[in-house]
Design an enzyme around this catalytic site. Structure first.
Site, PDB file in Angstrom:
ATOM      1  N   CYS A  80      -1.763  -2.133  15.439  1.00 38.98           N
ATOM      2  CA  CYS A  80      -1.496  -1.779  14.037  1.00 38.98           C
ATOM      3  C   CYS A  80      -2.036  -2.837  13.086  1.00 38.98           C
ATOM      4  O   CYS A  80      -1.878  -4.034  13.322  1.00 38.98           O
ATOM      5  CB  CYS A  80       0.014  -1.626  13.868  1.00 38.98           C
ATOM      6  SG  CYS A  80       0.533  -1.295  12.190  1.00 38.98           S
ATOM      7  N   CYS A 112      -2.696   2.292   8.300  1.00 37.20           N
ATOM      8  CA  CYS A 112      -1.623   1.386   7.912  1.00 37.20           C
ATOM      9  C   CYS A 112      -2.115  -0.038   7.716  1.00 37.20           C
ATOM     10  O   CYS A 112      -2.610  -0.663   8.645  1.00 37.20           O
ATOM     11  CB  CYS A 112      -0.580   1.385   9.008  1.00 37.20           C
ATOM     12  SG  CYS A 112      -0.377   2.984   9.762  1.00 37.20           S
ATOM     13  N   CYS A 130       3.231  -4.787  16.693  1.00 35.15           N
ATOM     14  CA  CYS A 130       2.558  -3.765  17.511  1.00 35.15           C
ATOM     15  C   CYS A 130       1.072  -4.119  17.602  1.00 35.15           C
ATOM     16  O   CYS A 130       0.438  -4.415  16.590  1.00 35.15           O
ATOM     17  CB  CYS A 130       2.757  -2.372  16.915  1.00 35.15           C
ATOM     18  SG  CYS A 130       4.491  -1.890  16.837  1.00 35.15           S
ATOM     19  N   CYS A 146       4.795  -7.065   8.215  1.00 37.16           N
ATOM     20  CA  CYS A 146       5.699  -6.514   9.233  1.00 37.16           C
ATOM     21  C   CYS A 146       5.787  -7.502  10.385  1.00 37.16           C
ATOM     22  O   CYS A 146       4.801  -8.125  10.747  1.00 37.16           O
ATOM     23  CB  CYS A 146       5.152  -5.178   9.736  1.00 37.16           C
ATOM     24  SG  CYS A 146       6.232  -4.361  10.930  1.00 37.16           S
ATOM     25  N   CYS A 196       3.258   8.456   1.451  1.00 32.79           N
ATOM     26  CA  CYS A 196       3.575   7.519   2.523  1.00 32.79           C
ATOM     27  C   CYS A 196       3.904   6.176   1.877  1.00 32.79           C
ATOM     28  O   CYS A 196       3.065   5.565   1.217  1.00 32.79           O
ATOM     29  CB  CYS A 196       2.368   7.418   3.451  1.00 32.79           C
ATOM     30  SG  CYS A 196       2.583   6.226   4.775  1.00 32.79           S
ATOM     31  N   GLU A 214       0.817  -1.209   0.000  1.00 30.49           N
ATOM     32  CA  GLU A 214       0.000   0.000   0.000  1.00 30.49           C
ATOM     33  C   GLU A 214       0.849   1.256   0.000  1.00 30.49           C
ATOM     34  O   GLU A 214       1.921   1.292   0.590  1.00 30.49           O
ATOM     35  CB  GLU A 214      -0.838   0.045   1.275  1.00 30.49           C
ATOM     36  CG  GLU A 214      -1.908  -0.987   1.316  1.00 30.49           C
ATOM     37  CD  GLU A 214      -2.569  -1.021   2.680  1.00 30.49           C
ATOM     38  OE1 GLU A 214      -2.935   0.046   3.185  1.00 30.49           O
ATOM     39  OE2 GLU A 214      -2.705  -2.118   3.216  1.00 30.49           O
TER      40      GLU A 214
HETATM   41  N1  SAH Z   1       7.288   0.625  11.492  1.00 34.11           N
HETATM   42  C1  SAH Z   1       7.448   2.052  11.486  1.00 34.11           C
HETATM   43  C2  SAH Z   1       6.739   2.753  10.368  1.00 34.11           C
HETATM   44  C3  SAH Z   1       5.344   2.324  10.006  1.00 34.11           C
HETATM   45  S1  SAH Z   1       4.009   2.730  11.069  1.00 34.11           S
HETATM   46  C4  SAH Z   1       7.072   2.616  12.826  1.00 34.11           C
HETATM   47  O1  SAH Z   1       6.679   1.847  13.698  1.00 34.11           O
HETATM   48  O2  SAH Z   1       7.219   3.806  13.029  1.00 34.11           O
HETATM   49  C5  SAH Z   1       3.780   4.469  10.925  1.00 34.11           C
HETATM   50  C6  SAH Z   1       3.091   5.061  12.146  1.00 34.11           C
HETATM   51  O3  SAH Z   1       1.684   4.770  12.166  1.00 34.11           O
HETATM   52  C7  SAH Z   1       3.640   4.525  13.447  1.00 34.11           C
HETATM   53  O4  SAH Z   1       3.777   5.564  14.382  1.00 34.11           O
HETATM   54  C8  SAH Z   1       2.561   3.565  13.857  1.00 34.11           C
HETATM   55  O5  SAH Z   1       2.642   3.273  15.210  1.00 34.11           O
HETATM   56  C9  SAH Z   1       1.318   4.296  13.447  1.00 34.11           C
HETATM   57  N2  SAH Z   1       0.100   3.476  13.371  1.00 34.11           N
HETATM   58  C10 SAH Z   1       0.004   2.141  13.222  1.00 34.11           C
HETATM   59  N3  SAH Z   1      -1.277   1.750  13.232  1.00 34.11           N
HETATM   60  C11 SAH Z   1      -2.020   2.868  13.363  1.00 34.11           C
HETATM   61  C12 SAH Z   1      -3.428   3.116  13.436  1.00 34.11           C
HETATM   62  N4  SAH Z   1      -4.299   2.131  13.336  1.00 34.11           N
HETATM   63  N5  SAH Z   1      -3.827   4.393  13.591  1.00 34.11           N
HETATM   64  C13 SAH Z   1      -2.932   5.400  13.678  1.00 34.11           C
HETATM   65  N6  SAH Z   1      -1.602   5.224  13.599  1.00 34.11           N
HETATM   66  C14 SAH Z   1      -1.145   3.971  13.458  1.00 34.11           C
END
Ligand code: SAH
Length: 346
Positions: free
Chosen positions: A118, A335, A115, A111, A104, A91
């Site tokens: 996410c 994401c 987390c 991944c 982006c 994406e």
């Molecule tokens: N792996 C990297 C980059 C990708 S995530 C990182 O962890 O920074 C990019 C950002 O979006 C991160 O801050 C992540 O925590 C956040 N993110 C993930 N899921 C999300 C969601 N459902 N809503 C808002 N932000 C989210």
């Protein structure tokens, strides 16, 4: 599967061409064809001899991605789902801001960071993306914008994947984006976001590049952060903060700390207090992000009034912060959401 020619940095292409007995001005010509005129076929390089065009055709493709799906939001956000040459899906999102157009970019297929909030983590990592596969995401969007004479001005590596788990390819990609004869986007308009892989942060600190560094913090203490983000068990906050201080000292650059507000999880007054202690004395600011709900995970978003309260508390405690407004709320812009849906995981 042929590699994409976008994989090459300027120096790598130059070496490749030298090995083939070419003069170095060819590198410049070819970069101009790729990144200025944005050709879609090697045969369009009218000042390059036929034998070299054939060599390119034998070894490389230009565009390694195909559009599978496109969703446009009313606020100008566009989400793309691309298919790679081996069938995997990634994406990309285009966001329109007052200051410009930001893409982006995804850095991996899936991944492994796990987390808990996410959507990307719903699908484990299949593989890293090559530098050129990241570039192709930007080039696709740029070619769309070319029709309207507009340009991508900013890039954030905040799509699916952990960029510091694919370090070398990400650095090569950014090098070409930043190169004068590449897309020539200024280093300060390029951002890398990491969940906090400490050894790579230290390595990045020693690159002495002017890209922005963002850290997904999301919790102000180890107990909570380890629950939300498994990476914290490997690299707890004390180590993370030390690495960030090292980065700041070596680069004199401000760090962005990303903090998603999760209702009743990390949005309480004591969290603001802990956060202020954690970032005290650091050259950093906190970017409060509205949570884009992923049904599977069970977390809830914070309403605007509560978000403002948290923001006010931080400001009172002397923490520089911003409250990000949500983009693309009416499409699957969080994401990994579009891909997870396409793969039947959402
Ligand atoms: N792996 C990297 C980059 C990708 S995530 C990182 O962890 O920074 C990019 C950002 O979006 C991160 O801050 C992540 O925590 C956040 N993110 C993930 N899921 C999300 C969601 N459902 N809503 C808002 N932000 C989210």
């Amino acid at each position: 599967m042929k590699k994409t020619i976008y994989d090459f940095t300027y120096e790598q292409l130059n070496t490749w061409l030298m090995d083939k007995g070419e003069k170095s001005y060819r590198t410049k010509q070819i970069f101009q064809w790729l990144y200025r005129r944005r050709i879609t076929d090697f045969a369009m390089m009218s000042d390059i001899k036929q034998s070299l065009i054939e060599t390119f055709n034998e070894n490389f493709v230009i565009d390694p991605i195909k559009l599978k799906q496109r969703q446009a939001s009313k606020d100008g956000t566009v989400k793309y789902l691309f298919e790679l040459q081996d069938g995997f899906l990634v994406e990309t999102v285009l966001m329109q801001f007052d200051y410009g157009k930001s893409v982006c970019v995804s850095s991996q297929v899936g991944c492994n960071m796990g987390c808990t909030f996410c959507a990307s983590g719903l699908l484990k990592k299949n593989r890293d993306l090559s530098a050129g596969e990241m570039m192709a995401q930007v080039m696709y969007v740029q070619k769309e914008l070319d029709v309207r004479d507009e340009r991508v001005s900013h890039i954030v590596i905040m799509g699916t994947g952990e960029p510091f788990d694919n370090y070398d390819n990400v650095m090569d990609f950014l090098k070409t984006v930043n190169h004068d004869l590449g897309l020539a986007i200024g280093a300060r308009h390029l951002s890398v976001s990491t969940c906090g892989i400490v050894p790579r942060i230290k390595q990045f600190a020693r690159e002495h590049v002017q890209y922005n560094l963002a850290i997904s913090l999301h919790a102000p203490n180890d107990a909570l952060r380890s629950k939300l983000m498994p990476i914290n068990q490997a690299y707890p906050l004390s180590e993370l903060m030390d690495a960030l201080k090292e980065y700041s000292t070596l680069n004199n650059r401000r760090i962005t700390l990303e903090y998603i507000l999760l209702k009743d999880v990390n949005d309480q007054p004591e969290h603001a207090t802990q956060l202020s202690k954690l970032v005290k004395g650091m050259n950093a600011y906190v970017n409060l992000i509205p949570y884009n709900v992923v049904d599977e995970h069970g977390f809830r978003a914070v309403d605007v009034a509560s978000a403002l309260k948290f923001y006010d508390k931080l400001m009172k405690l002397g923490v520089k912060s911003t409250l990000r407004k949500e983009n693309g709320g009416d499409i699957d812009a969080a994401c990994g959401q579009l891909r997870a849906k396409a793969e039947g995981k959402l």
